[in-house]
Design a protein around this motif. Structure first.
Motif, PDB file in Angstrom:
ATOM      1  N   LEU A  38       0.831  -1.209   0.000  1.00 43.94           N
ATOM      2  CA  LEU A  38       0.000   0.000   0.000  1.00 43.94           C
ATOM      3  C   LEU A  38       0.866   1.259   0.000  1.00 43.94           C
ATOM      4  N   LEU A  39       1.987   1.208   0.691  1.00 44.42           N
ATOM      5  CA  LEU A  39       2.913   2.347   0.689  1.00 44.42           C
ATOM      6  C   LEU A  39       3.480   2.575  -0.707  1.00 44.42           C
ATOM      7  N   ASP A  40       3.863   1.478  -1.355  1.00 41.47           N
ATOM      8  CA  ASP A  40       4.397   1.591  -2.726  1.00 41.47           C
ATOM      9  C   ASP A  40       3.326   2.125  -3.675  1.00 41.47           C
ATOM     10  N   TRP A  41       2.093   1.657  -3.499  1.00 40.51           N
ATOM     11  CA  TRP A  41       0.979   2.094  -4.353  1.00 40.51           C
ATOM     12  C   TRP A  41       0.727   3.593  -4.174  1.00 40.51           C
ATOM     13  N   THR A  42       0.730   4.057  -2.919  1.00 40.26           N
ATOM     14  CA  THR A  42       0.486   5.485  -2.675  1.00 40.26           C
ATOM     15  C   THR A  42       1.646   6.326  -3.184  1.00 40.26           C
ATOM     16  N   CYS A  43       2.876   5.826  -3.051  1.00 35.71           N
ATOM     17  CA  CYS A  43       4.031   6.534  -3.615  1.00 35.71           C
ATOM     18  C   CYS A  43       3.846   6.758  -5.116  1.00 35.71           C
ATOM     19  N   GLN A  44       3.336   5.761  -5.798  1.00 33.22           N
ATOM     20  CA  GLN A  44       3.078   5.895  -7.235  1.00 33.22           C
ATOM     21  C   GLN A  44       2.030   6.973  -7.495  1.00 33.22           C
ATOM     22  N   LYS A  45       0.967   6.987  -6.679  1.00 33.32           N
ATOM     23  CA  LYS A  45      -0.102   7.973  -6.851  1.00 33.32           C
ATOM     24  C   LYS A  45       0.416   9.393  -6.608  1.00 33.32           C
ATOM     25  N   ILE A  46       1.329   9.531  -5.655  1.00 33.32           N
ATOM     26  CA  ILE A  46       1.899  10.850  -5.363  1.00 33.32           C
ATOM     27  C   ILE A  46       2.835  11.290  -6.484  1.00 33.32           C
ATOM     28  N   GLY A  47       3.559  10.315  -7.041  1.00 31.79           N
ATOM     29  CA  GLY A  47       4.561  10.630  -8.057  1.00 31.79           C
ATOM     30  C   GLY A  47       5.966  10.363  -7.569  1.00 31.79           C
ATOM     31  N   PHE A  48       6.087   9.616  -6.439  1.00 32.42           N
ATOM     32  CA  PHE A  48       7.394   9.264  -5.887  1.00 32.42           C
ATOM     33  C   PHE A  48       7.913   7.942  -6.452  1.00 32.42           C
ATOM     34  N   ALA A  49       7.216   7.382  -7.432  1.00 29.03           N
ATOM     35  CA  ALA A  49       7.561   6.033  -7.901  1.00 29.03           C
ATOM     36  C   ALA A  49       8.870   5.998  -8.683  1.00 29.03           C
ATOM     37  N   GLN A  50       9.216   7.074  -9.330  1.00 29.23           N
ATOM     38  CA  GLN A  50      10.446   7.100 -10.127  1.00 29.23           C
ATOM     39  C   GLN A  50      11.482   7.958  -9.414  1.00 29.23           C
ATOM     40  N   PRO A  51      12.701   7.538  -9.231  1.00 29.35           N
ATOM     41  CA  PRO A  51      13.225   6.237  -9.691  1.00 29.35           C
ATOM     42  C   PRO A  51      13.122   5.160  -8.607  1.00 29.35           C
ATOM     43  N   HIS A  52      11.937   4.865  -8.168  1.00 27.69           N
ATOM     44  CA  HIS A  52      11.667   3.814  -7.198  1.00 27.69           C
ATOM     45  C   HIS A  52      12.416   4.044  -5.891  1.00 27.69           C
ATOM     46  N   ASP A  53      12.436   5.270  -5.452  1.00 25.97           N
ATOM     47  CA  ASP A  53      13.216   5.595  -4.256  1.00 25.97           C
ATOM     48  C   ASP A  53      12.339   6.073  -3.102  1.00 25.97           C
ATOM     49  N   GLY A  54      11.032   6.277  -3.341  1.00 25.22           N
ATOM     50  CA  GLY A  54      10.151   6.753  -2.290  1.00 25.22           C
ATOM     51  C   GLY A  54       9.720   5.625  -1.360  1.00 25.22           C
ATOM     52  N   ASP A  55       9.365   5.978  -0.153  1.00 21.91           N
ATOM     53  CA  ASP A  55       8.884   4.994   0.819  1.00 21.91           C
ATOM     54  C   ASP A  55       8.102   5.732   1.897  1.00 21.91           C
ATOM     55  N   GLY A  56       7.490   4.968   2.775  1.00 19.76           N
ATOM     56  CA  GLY A  56       6.701   5.575   3.836  1.00 19.76           C
ATOM     57  C   GLY A  56       6.385   4.581   4.926  1.00 19.76           C
ATOM     58  N   VAL A  57       5.477   4.984   5.795  1.00 23.04           N
ATOM     59  CA  VAL A  57       5.043   4.131   6.898  1.00 23.04           C
ATOM     60  C   VAL A  57       3.674   4.606   7.353  1.00 23.04           C
ATOM     61  N   PHE A  58       2.852   3.681   7.808  1.00 26.76           N
ATOM     62  CA  PHE A  58       1.542   4.071   8.334  1.00 26.76           C
ATOM     63  C   PHE A  58       1.716   4.745   9.688  1.00 26.76           C
ATOM     64  N   THR A  59       0.870   5.740   9.940  1.00 26.05           N
ATOM     65  CA  THR A  59       0.939   6.522  11.181  1.00 26.05           C
ATOM     66  C   THR A  59      -0.453   6.642  11.800  1.00 26.05           C
ATOM     67  N   SER A  60      -0.498   7.267  12.964  1.00 28.62           N
ATOM     68  CA  SER A  60      -1.789   7.488  13.631  1.00 28.62           C
ATOM     69  C   SER A  60      -2.591   8.600  12.972  1.00 28.62           C
TER      70      SER A  60
END
Length: 531
Positions: free
Chosen positions: A156-178
């Motif tokens: 889901l983090l990878d999917w949202t990164c793609q939606k934001i535009g962080f997918a290229q060059p596959h370097d974005g990441d995240g974590v679920f928070t409160s």
């Protein structure tokens, strides 16, 4: 201790154990094993859930208004006789008590005339996920406590990164928070660590704040979320490190004012640490000009964070995704799925364009997430989280996407955006209502302002009283805010089931109470003048 003393101590302890067992047996106290979720208690589990579902079904069915209007002191009196040391014994008795203490007077966000805060009705797949994740009780901090849960969250983090535009060059990441407050704190923490490393070769993580920390400044709109100031305080920078930037006539951050504020700050020897843009301000639903702000952040080499807690629904909007133009240029982004993705609280996430920046919150403990596991390729999500033990909240969004698909969510958000425009036109049609702005997302700020009253203090009192009267009647729930020191009312629309007819009824209620209060105010003023 002598052998005799040891024997006497053992006999004494054994006597206490026997006495405790005898007392428990006589009192017929429930054994914890009877209530544990395991294969031996599945019938009890099913029966309890059935009773709970029946109770919720009854409560949602019976409530035709968003609120009962109960006052805090009225509800508090019901708790005076509650003795938490004495259990009730059966699920049915406890649920009956819960009806009295909570469900009867709860605020129901599914009601179409709830238009107050950023609370959404929730989709059924996410509620099913709540049941599953609470029953299995995975903790998402390490792989050996969650297994597939880790991979679901990461997907889901990878999917949202793609939606934001962080997918290229596959370097974005995240974590679920409160939620947004925690995500915004993470953004500024990463910004502080990154700047101090790059500018002074100083690791705040290892060495604490550098001597120059008092020069760091954060720039954000006057309409941004209070968590920016709160984060600055927590990070040791203080409220005064936050520079509020003026808004334009659409209640967006004014880019020219931002440019001037950055230049002035730098000339004064201060150091721009971060610019926080907002994609959906709490009061106005306004979206800052993200692409223009990104250019300034690049000019001043400072971190650019976008708080899209509210406006994140645009990521899956079939019609309005372009409103987030520039979000892909951010260094980090806040997303709250429990707002415009119709998920239960809590379900938020934080994203960084460069996944390596997330190491600012990494600490390897041998008993939990040793470095050796990372070197072996074990994905421990605690490595990038402020939390350790963490619920499997990602499952709610996962089931929602797998059952409904993202397009359904986006269409639901588009529906409330359209309703906001209809509501805006409705408010404009009443001469005794002053509308402050045209909505961009789904928030409207306005006030009741009859022609015969022009005294600002009287108008403030009337608008405060309108909101209280509506809440007391329970017929509708609306929000309030202050603009330039004066009292305004606010609609926040997040329910795709709300119609313009519902808004008509809420507006009629506002005008009814407003006219009554206005007449009372004029009568009182006349009496005082005569006296």
């Amino acid at each position: 201790m002598s052998e005799l003393a040891k024997v006497e101590l053992f006999e004494s302890q054994l006597s206490e154990i026997v006495e405790d067992f005898s007392y428990t047996h006589q009192q017929k106290l429930p054994s914890v094993e009877h209530y544990l979720l395991n294969r031996n208690n599945l019938d009890a589990y099913r029966q309890a859930l059935h009773q709970g579902i029946k109770q919720v079904h009854q409560s949602v069915t019976n409530h035709e208004k968003p609120f009962t209007g109960v006052q805090p002191h009225e509800l508090a009196s019901l708790f005076e006789s509650i003795n938490l040391d004495k259990h009730l014994g059966s699920v049915s008795e406890v649920l009956s008590e819960l009806d009295l203490l909570y469900l009867n007077d709860a605020v129901y966000f599914d009601q179409p005339r709830y238009v107050a805060h950023l609370n959404c009705p929730v989709v059924i797949p996410s509620i099913l996920a709540e049941l599953i994740l609470s029953s299995i009780n995975s903790s998402l901090d390490t792989w050996d406590q969650s297994a597939g849960g880790t991979l679901i969250e990461q997907s889901l983090l990878d999917w949202t990164c793609q939606k934001i535009g962080f997918a290229q060059p596959h370097d974005g990441d995240g974590v679920f928070t409160s939620g947004g407050t925690q995500s915004n704190l993470m953004a500024l923490l990463l910004a502080r660590e990154t700047l101090c490393e790059q500018r002074w070769g100083h690791s705040v993580k290892h060495q604490g704040l550098p001597p120059e920390h008092h020069r760091l400044r954060i720039f954000t709109s006057q309409a941004s979320h209070f968590s920016v100031q709160k984060s600055a305080a927590i990070l040791g920078l203080g409220y005064d490190a936050v520079i509020p930037v003026a808004m334009d006539r659409y209640f967006r951050m004014d880019v020219q004012s931002l440019s001037e504020a950055l230049a002035k700050s730098q000339q004064a020897g201060e150091i721009p640490l971060a610019i926080v843009g907002t994609a959906g301000t709490t009061d106005f639903g306004s979206i800052d000009p993200l692409d223009e702000i990104a250019l300034l952040s690049q000019c001043y080499q400072c971190w650019f964070h976008v708080d899209a807690a509210y406006g994140c629904g645009l990521l899956v909007s079939p019609k309005h995704r372009h409103w987030l133009k520039g979000i892909e240029l951010a260094d980090s982004v806040t997303v709250d799925y429990h707002k415009s993705f119709f998920q239960p609280v809590s379900c938020g996430a934080f994203f960084a364009k460069n996944k390596h920046h997330l190491s600012a919150v990494t600490y390897h403990a041998e008993y939990l997430n040793p470095l050796s596991q990372r070197q072996e390729g074990t994905p421990n999500l605690v490595d990038k989280s402020l939390q350790t033990t963490r619920r499997f909240d990602a499952l709610k969004l996962w089931l929602t996407l797998r059952v409904m698909g993202p397009k359904s969510i986006g269409e639901g958000f588009d529906r409330v955006l359209h309703l906001a425009r209809q509501a805006y036109m409705l408010l404009l049609s009443h001469s005794d209502i002053q509308v402050l702005h045209r909505p961009q997302l789904s928030t409207l700020v306005f006030r009741f302002k009859p022609e015969e009253i022009d005294d600002e203090s009287q108008l403030d009192r009337i608008n405060v009283s309108i909101r209280k009267a509506l809440a007391r009647s329970g017929e509708a729930m609306i929000a309030a805010t202050k603009v330039d020191g004066h009292q305004y009312l606010k609609f926040t629309l997040l329910n795709p089931s709300t119609t313009i007819r519902d808004i008509h009824q809420v507006v009629d209620g506002i005008r009814h109470h407003g006219l009554t209060l206005a007449h009372e105010t004029l009568f009182t003023s006349t009496q005082e003048a005569v006296a």
